[in-house]
Design a protein around this motif. Structure first.
Motif, PDB file in Angstrom:
ATOM      1  N   ALA A 218       0.819  -1.212   0.000  1.00  0.00           N
ATOM      2  CA  ALA A 218       0.000   0.000   0.000  1.00  0.00           C
ATOM      3  C   ALA A 218       0.857   1.266   0.000  1.00  0.00           C
ATOM      4  O   ALA A 218       0.327   2.370  -0.162  1.00  0.00           O
ATOM      5  CB  ALA A 218      -0.929   0.005   1.205  1.00  0.00           C
ATOM      6  N   ARG A 219       2.164   1.130   0.167  1.00  0.00           N
ATOM      7  CA  ARG A 219       3.037   2.297   0.214  1.00  0.00           C
ATOM      8  C   ARG A 219       3.381   2.769  -1.202  1.00  0.00           C
ATOM      9  O   ARG A 219       3.084   2.106  -2.198  1.00  0.00           O
ATOM     10  CB  ARG A 219       4.307   1.967   0.993  1.00  0.00           C
ATOM     11  CG  ARG A 219       4.031   1.558   2.434  1.00  0.00           C
ATOM     12  CD  ARG A 219       5.300   1.291   3.200  1.00  0.00           C
ATOM     13  NE  ARG A 219       6.132   2.496   3.320  1.00  0.00           N
ATOM     14  CZ  ARG A 219       7.309   2.511   3.926  1.00  0.00           C
ATOM     15  NH1 ARG A 219       7.793   1.402   4.464  1.00  0.00           N
ATOM     16  NH2 ARG A 219       8.003   3.627   3.996  1.00  0.00           N
ATOM     17  N   GLU A 220       4.033   3.922  -1.264  1.00  0.00           N
ATOM     18  CA  GLU A 220       4.347   4.539  -2.551  1.00  0.00           C
ATOM     19  C   GLU A 220       5.328   3.675  -3.351  1.00  0.00           C
ATOM     20  O   GLU A 220       6.239   3.059  -2.801  1.00  0.00           O
ATOM     21  CB  GLU A 220       4.954   5.922  -2.322  1.00  0.00           C
ATOM     22  CG  GLU A 220       5.256   6.692  -3.595  1.00  0.00           C
ATOM     23  CD  GLU A 220       5.867   8.046  -3.299  1.00  0.00           C
ATOM     24  OE1 GLU A 220       6.178   8.763  -4.258  1.00  0.00           O
ATOM     25  OE2 GLU A 220       6.042   8.372  -2.107  1.00  0.00           O
ATOM     26  N   GLN A 221       5.120   3.639  -4.655  1.00  0.00           N
ATOM     27  CA  GLN A 221       5.978   2.855  -5.532  1.00  0.00           C
ATOM     28  C   GLN A 221       7.393   3.454  -5.593  1.00  0.00           C
ATOM     29  O   GLN A 221       7.570   4.666  -5.620  1.00  0.00           O
ATOM     30  CB  GLN A 221       5.368   2.805  -6.934  1.00  0.00           C
ATOM     31  CG  GLN A 221       6.060   1.844  -7.882  1.00  0.00           C
ATOM     32  CD  GLN A 221       5.439   1.875  -9.263  1.00  0.00           C
ATOM     33  OE1 GLN A 221       5.421   2.911  -9.929  1.00  0.00           O
ATOM     34  NE2 GLN A 221       4.909   0.744  -9.720  1.00  0.00           N
ATOM     35  N   ILE A 222       8.398   2.570  -5.630  1.00  0.00           N
ATOM     36  CA  ILE A 222       9.794   2.987  -5.655  1.00  0.00           C
ATOM     37  C   ILE A 222      10.318   2.961  -7.093  1.00  0.00           C
ATOM     38  O   ILE A 222      10.064   2.004  -7.837  1.00  0.00           O
ATOM     39  CB  ILE A 222      10.649   2.060  -4.771  1.00  0.00           C
ATOM     40  CG1 ILE A 222      10.334   2.299  -3.296  1.00  0.00           C
ATOM     41  CG2 ILE A 222      12.138   2.257  -5.030  1.00  0.00           C
ATOM     42  CD1 ILE A 222      11.049   1.351  -2.362  1.00  0.00           C
ATOM     43  N   ASP A 223      11.064   4.000  -7.456  1.00  0.00           N
ATOM     44  CA  ASP A 223      11.723   4.062  -8.754  1.00  0.00           C
ATOM     45  C   ASP A 223      13.145   3.528  -8.583  1.00  0.00           C
ATOM     46  O   ASP A 223      13.996   4.181  -7.984  1.00  0.00           O
ATOM     47  CB  ASP A 223      11.746   5.505  -9.266  1.00  0.00           C
ATOM     48  CG  ASP A 223      12.411   5.628 -10.631  1.00  0.00           C
ATOM     49  OD1 ASP A 223      12.786   4.584 -11.212  1.00  0.00           O
ATOM     50  OD2 ASP A 223      12.557   6.769 -11.129  1.00  0.00           O
TER      51      ASP A 223
ATOM     52  N   SER B 292      16.488  -3.647   2.636  1.00  0.00           N
ATOM     53  CA  SER B 292      15.661  -3.145   3.738  1.00  0.00           C
ATOM     54  C   SER B 292      14.779  -1.982   3.302  1.00  0.00           C
ATOM     55  O   SER B 292      13.700  -1.769   3.863  1.00  0.00           O
ATOM     56  CB  SER B 292      16.545  -2.717   4.909  1.00  0.00           C
ATOM     57  OG  SER B 292      17.438  -1.680   4.526  1.00  0.00           O
ATOM     58  N   GLU B 293      15.217  -1.222   2.306  1.00  0.00           N
ATOM     59  CA  GLU B 293      14.430  -0.092   1.821  1.00  0.00           C
ATOM     60  C   GLU B 293      13.302  -0.523   0.894  1.00  0.00           C
ATOM     61  O   GLU B 293      12.302   0.193   0.758  1.00  0.00           O
ATOM     62  CB  GLU B 293      15.331   0.890   1.070  1.00  0.00           C
ATOM     63  CG  GLU B 293      16.342   1.613   1.928  1.00  0.00           C
ATOM     64  CD  GLU B 293      17.280   2.456   1.101  1.00  0.00           C
ATOM     65  OE1 GLU B 293      17.473   3.645   1.448  1.00  0.00           O
ATOM     66  OE2 GLU B 293      17.824   1.952   0.104  1.00  0.00           O
ATOM     67  N   THR B 294      13.450  -1.665   0.269  1.00  0.00           N
ATOM     68  CA  THR B 294      12.530  -2.025  -0.819  1.00  0.00           C
ATOM     69  C   THR B 294      11.708  -3.285  -0.577  1.00  0.00           C
ATOM     70  O   THR B 294      10.708  -3.484  -1.276  1.00  0.00           O
ATOM     71  CB  THR B 294      13.330  -2.236  -2.112  1.00  0.00           C
ATOM     72  OG1 THR B 294      14.307  -3.279  -1.908  1.00  0.00           O
ATOM     73  CG2 THR B 294      14.040  -0.960  -2.538  1.00  0.00           C
ATOM     74  N   GLU B 295      12.079  -4.152   0.360  1.00  0.00           N
ATOM     75  CA  GLU B 295      11.422  -5.456   0.465  1.00  0.00           C
ATOM     76  C   GLU B 295       9.916  -5.313   0.650  1.00  0.00           C
ATOM     77  O   GLU B 295       9.439  -4.553   1.488  1.00  0.00           O
ATOM     78  CB  GLU B 295      12.008  -6.267   1.616  1.00  0.00           C
ATOM     79  CG  GLU B 295      11.520  -7.709   1.609  1.00  0.00           C
ATOM     80  CD  GLU B 295      12.248  -8.583   2.601  1.00  0.00           C
ATOM     81  OE1 GLU B 295      12.189  -9.815   2.443  1.00  0.00           O
ATOM     82  OE2 GLU B 295      12.882  -8.042   3.526  1.00  0.00           O
ATOM     83  N   PHE B 296       9.175  -6.031  -0.186  1.00  0.00           N
ATOM     84  CA  PHE B 296       7.713  -6.072  -0.222  1.00  0.00           C
ATOM     85  C   PHE B 296       7.091  -4.784  -0.776  1.00  0.00           C
ATOM     86  O   PHE B 296       5.857  -4.680  -0.829  1.00  0.00           O
ATOM     87  CB  PHE B 296       7.105  -6.361   1.156  1.00  0.00           C
ATOM     88  CG  PHE B 296       7.648  -7.598   1.822  1.00  0.00           C
ATOM     89  CD1 PHE B 296       7.778  -8.781   1.120  1.00  0.00           C
ATOM     90  CD2 PHE B 296       8.021  -7.589   3.159  1.00  0.00           C
ATOM     91  CE1 PHE B 296       8.272  -9.914   1.730  1.00  0.00           C
ATOM     92  CE2 PHE B 296       8.517  -8.721   3.781  1.00  0.00           C
ATOM     93  CZ  PHE B 296       8.639  -9.881   3.056  1.00  0.00           C
TER      94      PHE B 296
ATOM     95  N   PRO C   8       6.106  -2.000  -3.731  1.00  0.00           N
ATOM     96  CA  PRO C   8       5.925  -1.945  -5.186  1.00  0.00           C
ATOM     97  C   PRO C   8       7.045  -1.125  -5.818  1.00  0.00           C
ATOM     98  O   PRO C   8       7.421  -0.062  -5.294  1.00  0.00           O
ATOM     99  CB  PRO C   8       4.565  -1.262  -5.343  1.00  0.00           C
ATOM    100  CG  PRO C   8       4.358  -0.505  -4.072  1.00  0.00           C
ATOM    101  CD  PRO C   8       5.066  -1.260  -2.992  1.00  0.00           C
ATOM    102  N   VAL C   9       7.590  -1.625  -6.904  1.00  0.00           N
ATOM    103  CA  VAL C   9       8.709  -0.956  -7.566  1.00  0.00           C
ATOM    104  C   VAL C   9       8.453  -0.889  -9.067  1.00  0.00           C
ATOM    105  O   VAL C   9       7.661  -1.653  -9.620  1.00  0.00           O
ATOM    106  CB  VAL C   9      10.045  -1.691  -7.301  1.00  0.00           C
ATOM    107  CG1 VAL C   9      10.382  -1.707  -5.815  1.00  0.00           C
ATOM    108  CG2 VAL C   9      10.003  -3.110  -7.853  1.00  0.00           C
TER     109      VAL C   9
ATOM    110  N   GLU D  71       7.023  -3.285 -13.796  1.00  0.00           N
ATOM    111  CA  GLU D  71       6.559  -3.041 -12.433  1.00  0.00           C
ATOM    112  C   GLU D  71       6.435  -4.369 -11.702  1.00  0.00           C
ATOM    113  O   GLU D  71       6.235  -5.416 -12.320  1.00  0.00           O
ATOM    114  CB  GLU D  71       5.212  -2.318 -12.442  1.00  0.00           C
ATOM    115  CG  GLU D  71       5.261  -0.925 -13.037  1.00  0.00           C
ATOM    116  CD  GLU D  71       3.924  -0.211 -12.964  1.00  0.00           C
ATOM    117  OE1 GLU D  71       2.908  -0.900 -12.691  1.00  0.00           O
ATOM    118  OE2 GLU D  71       3.892   1.009 -13.153  1.00  0.00           O
ATOM    119  N   GLY D  72       6.560  -4.305 -10.376  1.00  0.00           N
ATOM    120  CA  GLY D  72       6.436  -5.521  -9.598  1.00  0.00           C
ATOM    121  C   GLY D  72       6.644  -5.259  -8.119  1.00  0.00           C
ATOM    122  O   GLY D  72       6.505  -4.133  -7.640  1.00  0.00           O
ATOM    123  N   ILE D  73       6.984  -6.324  -7.411  1.00  0.00           N
ATOM    124  CA  ILE D  73       7.225  -6.280  -5.974  1.00  0.00           C
ATOM    125  C   ILE D  73       8.675  -6.680  -5.722  1.00  0.00           C
ATOM    126  O   ILE D  73       9.174  -7.648  -6.312  1.00  0.00           O
ATOM    127  CB  ILE D  73       6.284  -7.237  -5.219  1.00  0.00           C
ATOM    128  CG1 ILE D  73       4.822  -6.858  -5.458  1.00  0.00           C
ATOM    129  CG2 ILE D  73       6.592  -7.237  -3.729  1.00  0.00           C
ATOM    130  CD1 ILE D  73       4.422  -5.534  -4.862  1.00  0.00           C
TER     131      ILE D  73
END
Length: 238
Positions: A34-39, A48-52, A54-55, A132-134
């Motif tokens: 549910a958090r903001e997507q990462i570029d 630790s910054e990205t696990e689970f 959306p990217v 896009e993905g997780i």
């Protein structure tokens, strides 16, 4: 009796613990999704910054480095039956001045049941694309016998993907996680209907019940035989 009872209790508790782990993991994935997507092109991200989370990533696939992860069954929605197949893992070279790689689980493809070396036909875009993905720590592990497979083998059909091993042999720096691609079906021959994290919870509960039942049966057998022996001894003494 005590040994069997102890085994039944410990194994049953372990199965309940596995079910709880899957439920906690599913809740974590739902909360992070549910958090903001990462570029991923923005900087050198850590696990630790990205696990689970959306990217999204912009770059191009390196199809010559594809890895086919074997023994990855998938459920067929039409029949409700499982089919053996592969996870298709492929490195993705990110666009930008500082070239970095990230491995992508592109999806699932069916396996030829007669000859595992006859691989399914998939298509890979040659141009730069946005996916896009997780972000996940890895594609998941299955039981593996033997040593690390030879990366020079062609095709690379193996049980698991070791990111540390891959980072040591690739030319470009590698991000410490993978992308589980979620893009809709684009006619590339891959399925991206991913199992939810709670898949198998009911099976763990069933196994726990079986182990607890085994312990209870051992206790009941010991009590019954002991009572009968006591009663028979009483009759003998009288």
């Amino acid at each position: 009796m005590l040994v069997v009872l102890a085994i039944g209790i410990m194994a049953g508790r372990w199965q309940l613990g596995r079910a709880d782990q899957k439920i906690i993991l599913a809740n974590q994935i739902s909360a992070m999704a549910a958090r903001e997507q990462i570029d991923l092109n923005a900087k050198n991200w850590t696990l630790s910054e990205t696990e689970f989370r959306p990217v999204r990533a912009r770059g191009r696939f390196l199809p010559n480095e594809v890895v086919w992860l074997d023994n990855r069954p998938s459920l067929k929605p039409q029949t409700g039956q499982t089919q053996s197949g592969f996870y298709v893992l492929m490195p993705f070279l990110l666009d930008g001045q500082e070239k970095r790689l990230v491995w992508v689980n592109r999806g699932w493809a069916p396996r030829n049941n007669q000859d595992r070396l006859i691989l399914p036909s998939i298509t890979t875009p040659k141009e730069s694309v946005v996916i896009e993905g997780i972000a996940l720590a890895g594609p998941g592990r299955v039981l593996e016998l033997g040593n690390q497979p030879n990366s020079q083998a062609s095709p690379r059909i193996q049980q698991n993907l070791d990111l540390t091993y891959e980072a040591g042999r690739m030319v470009y720096p590698q991000l410490p996680f993978i992308i589980r691609q979620n893009d809709p079906d684009e006619g590339d021959g891959l399925s991206r209907i991913w199992p939810v994290a709670t898949t198998g919870v009911d099976r763990h509960y069933a196994y726990a019940f079986q182990w607890f039942s085994l312990g209870a049966a051992a206790l009941a057998f010991w009590f019954t035989t002991g009572f009968m022996r006591y009663r028979n001894q009483g009759k003998s003494s009288s």
